[in-house]
Scaffold this motif. Structure first.
Motif, mmCIF file in Angstrom:
data_model
loop_
_atom_site.group_PDB
_atom_site.id
_atom_site.type_symbol
_atom_site.label_atom_id
_atom_site.label_comp_id
_atom_site.label_asym_id
_atom_site.label_seq_id
_atom_site.Cartn_x
_atom_site.Cartn_y
_atom_site.Cartn_z
ATOM 1 N N ALA A 1 32.921 40.117 77.068
ATOM 2 C CA ALA A 1 34.124 40.201 76.241
ATOM 3 C C ALA A 1 33.936 39.416 74.941
ATOM 4 O O ALA A 1 34.310 39.893 73.863
ATOM 5 C CB ALA A 1 35.334 39.692 77.008
ATOM 6 N N ASP A 2 33.352 38.241 75.037
ATOM 7 C CA ASP A 2 33.084 37.441 73.835
ATOM 8 C C ASP A 2 32.142 38.182 72.883
ATOM 9 O O ASP A 2 32.350 38.189 71.667
ATOM 10 C CB ASP A 2 32.480 36.083 74.199
ATOM 11 C CG ASP A 2 33.489 35.126 74.808
ATOM 12 O OD1 ASP A 2 34.711 35.371 74.665
ATOM 13 O OD2 ASP A 2 33.050 34.134 75.429
ATOM 14 N N SER B 1 28.301 37.674 82.517
ATOM 15 C CA SER B 1 29.623 37.672 83.124
ATOM 16 C C SER B 1 30.572 38.497 82.269
ATOM 17 O O SER B 1 30.288 38.786 81.100
ATOM 18 C CB SER B 1 30.138 36.237 83.231
ATOM 19 O OG SER B 1 30.403 35.729 81.926
ATOM 20 N N ALA B 2 31.679 38.868 82.837
ATOM 21 C CA ALA B 2 32.684 39.630 82.100
ATOM 22 C C ALA B 2 33.165 38.849 80.884
ATOM 23 O O ALA B 2 33.399 39.423 79.811
ATOM 24 C CB ALA B 2 33.855 39.969 83.017
ATOM 25 N N GLU B 3 33.276 37.530 81.026
ATOM 26 C CA GLU B 3 33.721 36.695 79.902
ATOM 27 C C GLU B 3 32.707 36.733 78.754
ATOM 28 O O GLU B 3 33.084 36.858 77.592
ATOM 29 C CB GLU B 3 33.925 35.252 80.372
ATOM 30 C CG GLU B 3 34.481 34.358 79.296
ATOM 31 C CD GLU B 3 34.744 32.947 79.791
ATOM 32 O OE1 GLU B 3 34.746 32.036 78.952
ATOM 33 O OE2 GLU B 3 34.941 32.758 81.014
ATOM 34 N N LYS B 4 31.416 36.650 79.074
ATOM 35 C CA LYS B 4 30.390 36.704 78.037
ATOM 36 C C LYS B 4 30.363 38.076 77.361
ATOM 37 O O LYS B 4 30.184 38.179 76.147
ATOM 38 C CB LYS B 4 29.017 36.381 78.616
ATOM 39 C CG LYS B 4 28.808 34.915 78.891
ATOM 40 C CD LYS B 4 27.396 34.646 79.339
ATOM 41 C CE LYS B 4 27.201 33.152 79.583
ATOM 42 N NZ LYS B 4 25.831 32.836 79.932
#
Length: 104
Positions: free
Chosen positions: A84-85, A79-82
């Motif tokens: 980014a992290d 995902s985009a969140e993963k």
């Protein structure tokens, strides 16, 4: 690994440490020899010019960065969140780790 290659990596690492501690003006072949704990003239023998020494230091940094990138876990489709992290973790790692402590 041949001794000359090991010696060149040792000198490149010492050049990086010297640059970090003393800046460009402090980067002399004598200072690099001292920081590496080698006989005076070792750096001059391996790297005939200052430009060659700087090139070796930059290549050594790139080698360390590539090793760091290769060591990152692969997540496949994320995902985009993963993503980014992972990017934040990677940048934090590059920005806070002692570069010379890495040995790719």
């Amino acid at each position: 690994m041949p001794e000359s290659s090991t010696r060149q990596k040792q000198l490149a690492d010492a050049a990086i440490e010297t640059l970090a501690a003393e800046g460009m003006r402090g980067l002399t072949r004598r200072a690099v020899d001292q920081r590496a704990g080698l006989a005076e003239g070792s750096c001059s023998y391996c790297f005939r010019t200052r430009q060659a020494l700087l090139r070796a230091a930059v290549e050594r940094l790139a080698e360390a960065d590539m090793a760091d990138a290769a060591a990152l876990p692969t997540t496949g489709t994320a995902s985009a969140e993963k993503l980014a992290d992972a990017a934040v973790t990677f940048l934090r790692h590059w920005g806070t780790r002692d570069v010379c402590a890495r040995s790719p």
